[in-house]
Motif scaffolding. Structure first.
Motif, mmCIF file in Angstrom:
data_model
loop_
_atom_site.group_PDB
_atom_site.id
_atom_site.type_symbol
_atom_site.label_atom_id
_atom_site.label_comp_id
_atom_site.label_asym_id
_atom_site.label_seq_id
_atom_site.Cartn_x
_atom_site.Cartn_y
_atom_site.Cartn_z
ATOM 1 N N GLY A 15 13.531 2.936 -11.475
ATOM 2 C CA GLY A 15 12.651 2.350 -12.343
ATOM 3 C C GLY A 15 12.763 2.997 -13.646
ATOM 4 O O GLY A 15 13.143 2.225 -15.043
ATOM 5 N N GLY B 109 14.170 1.095 -17.099
ATOM 6 C CA GLY B 109 13.921 1.328 -18.464
ATOM 7 C C GLY B 109 15.309 1.703 -19.345
ATOM 8 O O GLY B 109 15.230 1.634 -20.457
ATOM 9 N N LEU C 94 15.304 -5.747 -11.092
ATOM 10 C CA LEU C 94 13.985 -6.668 -10.662
ATOM 11 C C LEU C 94 13.513 -6.884 -9.519
ATOM 12 O O LEU C 94 12.583 -6.701 -9.352
ATOM 13 C CB LEU C 94 13.674 -7.192 -12.111
ATOM 14 C CG LEU C 94 14.129 -6.058 -13.503
ATOM 15 C CD1 LEU C 94 13.539 -7.255 -14.378
ATOM 16 C CD2 LEU C 94 12.580 -5.732 -13.470
ATOM 17 N N GLY D 101 12.892 -4.066 -6.358
ATOM 18 C CA GLY D 101 11.916 -3.910 -7.047
ATOM 19 C C GLY D 101 10.965 -4.445 -6.491
ATOM 20 O O GLY D 101 10.340 -3.229 -5.936
ATOM 21 N N MET D 102 10.361 -5.560 -7.555
ATOM 22 C CA MET D 102 9.497 -5.821 -6.367
ATOM 23 C C MET D 102 9.368 -6.195 -5.803
ATOM 24 O O MET D 102 8.524 -6.455 -5.209
ATOM 25 C CB MET D 102 9.547 -7.102 -7.911
ATOM 26 C CG MET D 102 8.852 -6.852 -8.708
ATOM 27 S SD MET D 102 7.655 -5.405 -9.841
ATOM 28 C CE MET D 102 6.413 -6.872 -9.705
ATOM 29 N N ARG E 36 5.880 -0.857 -5.875
ATOM 30 C CA ARG E 36 6.005 -1.937 -7.080
ATOM 31 C C ARG E 36 5.165 -0.850 -8.478
ATOM 32 O O ARG E 36 5.743 -0.874 -9.260
ATOM 33 C CB ARG E 36 5.259 -3.312 -7.340
ATOM 34 C CG ARG E 36 5.746 -3.446 -5.597
ATOM 35 C CD ARG E 36 4.786 -5.454 -6.109
ATOM 36 N NE ARG E 36 5.924 -6.168 -4.402
ATOM 37 C CZ ARG E 36 5.309 -7.263 -4.968
ATOM 38 N NH1 ARG E 36 3.701 -7.392 -4.687
ATOM 39 N NH2 ARG E 36 5.684 -8.158 -3.333
ATOM 40 N N LEU E 37 4.356 -0.191 -8.191
ATOM 41 C CA LEU E 37 3.288 0.558 -9.552
ATOM 42 C C LEU E 37 5.351 1.985 -9.629
ATOM 43 O O LEU E 37 5.192 1.958 -10.840
ATOM 44 C CB LEU E 37 1.826 1.022 -8.892
ATOM 45 C CG LEU E 37 1.852 1.652 -10.334
ATOM 46 C CD1 LEU E 37 1.084 0.842 -11.144
ATOM 47 C CD2 LEU E 37 0.483 2.530 -9.680
ATOM 48 N N PHE F 165 7.648 1.908 -9.527
ATOM 49 C CA PHE F 165 8.762 1.008 -9.879
ATOM 50 C C PHE F 165 8.465 0.560 -11.431
ATOM 51 O O PHE F 165 9.608 0.905 -12.620
ATOM 52 C CB PHE F 165 9.335 -0.498 -9.049
ATOM 53 C CG PHE F 165 10.624 -1.765 -9.409
ATOM 54 C CD1 PHE F 165 12.211 -0.680 -9.770
ATOM 55 C CD2 PHE F 165 10.696 -2.150 -10.172
ATOM 56 C CE1 PHE F 165 12.703 -1.238 -10.279
ATOM 57 C CE2 PHE F 165 11.536 -2.897 -10.745
ATOM 58 C CZ PHE F 165 12.767 -2.167 -10.978
ATOM 59 N N VAL F 166 7.594 0.020 -11.744
ATOM 60 C CA VAL F 166 7.593 -0.834 -12.960
ATOM 61 C C VAL F 166 6.875 0.580 -13.879
ATOM 62 O O VAL F 166 7.132 0.189 -15.030
ATOM 63 C CB VAL F 166 6.704 -1.644 -12.796
ATOM 64 C CG1 VAL F 166 5.940 -2.717 -14.073
ATOM 65 C CG2 VAL F 166 7.031 -2.814 -12.248
ATOM 66 N N ILE G 37 9.298 1.846 -15.874
ATOM 67 C CA ILE G 37 10.516 1.009 -17.309
ATOM 68 C C ILE G 37 9.218 0.570 -18.308
ATOM 69 O O ILE G 37 10.070 0.477 -19.993
ATOM 70 C CB ILE G 37 11.050 -0.459 -16.233
ATOM 71 C CG1 ILE G 37 11.238 -0.491 -15.015
ATOM 72 C CG2 ILE G 37 11.258 -1.063 -17.224
ATOM 73 C CD1 ILE G 37 11.222 -1.630 -14.337
ATOM 74 N N THR G 38 7.902 0.748 -18.250
ATOM 75 C CA THR G 38 6.713 0.665 -18.787
ATOM 76 C C THR G 38 7.014 1.537 -19.940
ATOM 77 O O THR G 38 7.212 1.250 -21.400
ATOM 78 C CB THR G 38 5.454 0.234 -18.261
ATOM 79 O OG1 THR G 38 5.993 -0.916 -17.802
ATOM 80 C CG2 THR G 38 4.293 -0.341 -19.368
#
Length: 420
Positions: free
Chosen positions: A143, A147, A164, A167-168, A174-175, A177-178, A181-182
């Motif tokens: 992630g 990003g 993506l 990763g999902m 998932r958390l 990973f995301v 990026i966020t």
């Protein structure tokens, strides 16, 4: 041995003089000292992570031009080992490490990306690293790298599709990973916001419209530009490129063995096809560096189809190709042309490097995009700089031409037409 070759390759590129050869590279250098998309320092979408990397390097070198070139060089130096390790992991064949590593180093694209002063090399390294981290089930690292890839080069959003998805698809992570990026996305947004505010989004709309409908020269707006891609493919991938592309398109139908799992998923071939279509219709065929993502992914996907008896010949062939790529360190064609123009031309007409030439030479420079201004300047004895030879009939005055050859196969050469 591979690491020594990599260091030698890096040392060879460090011997080249630091020289910006495009408006985009100049824009990045300006962004090192003052970031503003509205001032084209750099142009939209801003490439915040590349600016951060260049600013970090600039703390040591105190030279924005050197900082952006070294940022490109260091990022590009990671591409070959990451692509090789990705092929090894994807196909579960450690013997692929050397052939893939050497082949990527031998590509004409590699030194071009390294000395471009642009964000392509670091972004490609982050992309390959994200794919590799996902195959190792390192969700947080993947992630973060994804990003950073988007912050290094937001126009690589199409490259984010498969990472993506992978990763999902990893449940339970998932958390992790995301979240990176966020966080990188929010930091990047704050960085561009503090410089330009709401005007950043207005500039984004204007720039995007121009890229696809006006000056971007993409096939999405100019269908005949698809024919230009054939020449670009031919220059970069040899006349065998139709066979190579056909092999990639037929990859899902290739006979498979039980021990080959992830790499033979049709998803990877569909991903490569999506990147190919995006490149053909959404990118400018005048810049071979846009072929880098599909070229690198194609090498990784086809590497597993290399028979085991062919690994050593492939390695030797890649090493020979690498030797033919090496050239004596020299300034880029743009710099050589500018030096001659300053000595022999009263003025200059060009569509390439307009801002760069205006800032680095004392010549009056007319943008060839404005045909009326360009025609007037040429009738008054201005020289013309072009990426193709200029015929006598295309100039209002008799002229003699000088060709400046590119340093590498993926760089453009330049033609300077000087009135007699």
């Amino acid at each position: 041995m591979l690491i020594l070759l990599q260091l030698a390759w890096l040392g060879w590129l460090l011997a080249f003089p630091v020289a910006l050869d495009s408006d985009d590279a100049l824009n990045f250098a300006h962004g090192v000292t003052r970031f503003s998309v509205l001032e084209f320092s750099p142009h939209f979408p801003g490439y915040p992570a590349f600016i951060w990397l260049a600013r970090l390097i600039n703390l040591a070198v105190d030279d924005p031009a050197r900082a952006v070139q070294w940022a490109s060089l260091l990022g590009t130096a990671l591409i070959a080992p990451l692509a090789a390790w990705l092929a090894v992991k994807l196909w579960q064949r450690p013997s692929l490490l050397a052939p893939v590593w050497l082949l990527v180093l031998a590509l004409p694209l590699a030194p071009t990306l390294a000395l471009s002063g642009l964000s392509d090399g670091p972004a490609l390294a982050a992309w390959l690293g994200a794919l590799l981290a996902l195959l190792h089930r390192k969700a947080a690292l993947a992630g973060l790298l994804l990003g950073l890839m988007l912050a290094l080069r937001p126009s690589y959003f199409m490259l984010a599709l498969l990472p993506l998805w992978l990763g999902m698809a990893q449940k339970g992570t998932r958390l992790r990973f995301v979240l990176p990026i966020t966080l990188v996305g929010l930091i990047s947004l704050l960085f561009v916001w503090q410089a330009d505010g709401w005007a950043y989004f207005a500039e984004g709309r204007r720039f995007t419209d121009g890229h696809f409908t006006l000056w971007g020269n993409t096939a999405a707006a100019h269908g005949d530009r698809l024919l230009s891609w054939a020449r670009t493919f031919n220059d970069q991938l040899t006349p065998l490129w139709p066979l190579l592309m056909g092999a990639l398109l037929l990859l899902p139908l290739w006979p498979r063995s039980k021990d080959q799992a992830a790499a033979l998923s049709p998803l990877w071939s569909l991903y490569w096809l999506a990147l190919l279509l995006w490149t053909l219709f959404g990118q400018n065929p005048d810049n071979p560096r846009h072929l880098a993502p599909i070229t690198l992914l194609g090498i990784v996907l086809l590497a597993g189809r290399l028979p085991r008896w062919g690994e050593r010949p492939a390695m030797l062939g890649a090493l020979l190709l690498l030797c033919t790529t090496l050239t004596a360190p020299a300034p880029p064609a743009m710099v050589q042309a500018a030096r001659l123009a300053e000595r022999t031309c009263p003025a200059l007409v060009t569509q390439w490097g307009v801002r760069l030439l205006r800032e680095t030479t004392a010549l009056p420079v007319t943008d060839g995009w404005y045909q009326g201004d360009a025609a007037l300047a040429l009738t008054q004895g201005a020289c013309r700089l072009s990426r193709r030879p200029i015929a006598q009939s295309e100039m209002p005055l008799p002229h003699q031409g000088h060709w400046f050859a590119p340093r590498f196969g993926a760089e453009p050469g330049l033609w300077l037409a000087i009135p007699r």
